[in-house]
Scaffold this active site. Sequence first.
Site, PDB file in Angstrom:
ATOM      1  N   HIS A  97      -2.585   2.359   8.674  1.00 22.80           N
ATOM      2  CA  HIS A  97      -3.655   1.773   8.023  1.00 22.80           C
ATOM      3  C   HIS A  97      -3.773   0.306   8.662  1.00 22.80           C
ATOM      4  CE1 HIS A  97      -5.871  -0.904   5.186  1.00 22.80           C
ATOM      5  NE2 HIS A  97      -4.846  -1.626   4.871  1.00 22.80           N
ATOM      6  N   HIS A 138     -12.278  -3.633   3.771  1.00 21.11           N
ATOM      7  CA  HIS A 138     -10.931  -3.773   3.823  1.00 21.11           C
ATOM      8  C   HIS A 138     -10.365  -3.233   5.242  1.00 21.11           C
ATOM      9  CE1 HIS A 138      -6.874  -2.822   1.878  1.00 21.11           C
ATOM     10  NE2 HIS A 138      -6.524  -3.241   3.090  1.00 21.11           N
ATOM     11  N   GLU A 175       0.804  -1.285  -0.131  1.00 18.21           N
ATOM     12  CA  GLU A 175      -0.186   0.142  -0.048  1.00 18.21           C
ATOM     13  C   GLU A 175       0.859   1.172  -0.059  1.00 18.21           C
ATOM     14  OE1 GLU A 175      -2.812  -0.517  -0.742  1.00 18.21           O
ATOM     15  OE2 GLU A 175      -3.755  -2.069   0.110  1.00 18.21           O
ATOM     16  N   HIS A 223      -6.756  -3.068   9.879  1.00 21.34           N
ATOM     17  CA  HIS A 223      -7.690  -3.958   9.719  1.00 21.34           C
ATOM     18  C   HIS A 223      -8.730  -4.252  10.464  1.00 21.34           C
ATOM     19  CE1 HIS A 223      -5.017  -5.693   6.070  1.00 21.34           C
ATOM     20  NE2 HIS A 223      -5.465  -4.363   6.084  1.00 21.34           N
TER      21      HIS A 223
HETATM   22 ZN   LIG Z   1      -4.770  -3.351   3.990  1.00 22.51          ZN
END
Ligand SMILES: [Zn+2]
Length: 215
Positions: free
Chosen positions: A95, A157, A76, A97
């Site tokens: 980021h 996501h 990413e 999850h």
């Molecule tokens: Zn991810």
Amino acid sequence: MFETEKKELIEYGIRVFKSGLVQGTGGNLSVRVGENGDMYLITPSGIDYEHVVLDDIVLIDMKGNIVEGKRNPSIEHGMHRAVYEKRRDVNAIIHTHSLYSTALSITKQPLPQIESSVVLMRGQIEVAEYARHGSIELAKNVVEALGDRKAALMANHGLLAADESLAKALKTCISVEHCAHMYILARSVGQVYPISPEKCDELRDYIKTSYGQKK
Ligand SMILES: [Zn+2]
């Protein structure tokens, strides 16, 4: 280069992992560096957070070139770069999850301003349209959903938090997850009444001038 920042990134990766915001090697973190803020350090792809060492961290410039590091960066890295390019006020991105944030993202419903912490993220947390992990499309969708706020949900996501520092970005991740949990619970027992836009503005003004200790 940037040994102190690399250490901090590793330390925050472990905190994110221990907070239960990610499973295994999921999620990624980065921090803006360089005199002009034109580079960023990012966690490597597919290495357990607790096993990451200084040499695993990858330094990338704003054109996407790897400046330093032998590992593959997180897939990413383009999404992180797109946020840094759009938002000069952002110096750190996390980021995750996380469970409740991701659950909410699957319904494509934003997280409304139900509680003060969401209000202080500058507005309801929008959902970025789904696109393949690591794609340019995903990066674009996240930048759009983020706008000038501190976080965005990512459909099917997870969550992305963008802030001035890793400490603040982690706080945002934890707050969004907590509020997403709260929202899902509230929805399960009745009608939800977010704080009105006028009251949100009033709260933001009040906090700006009155909250915390005088320096
Ligand atoms: Zn991810």
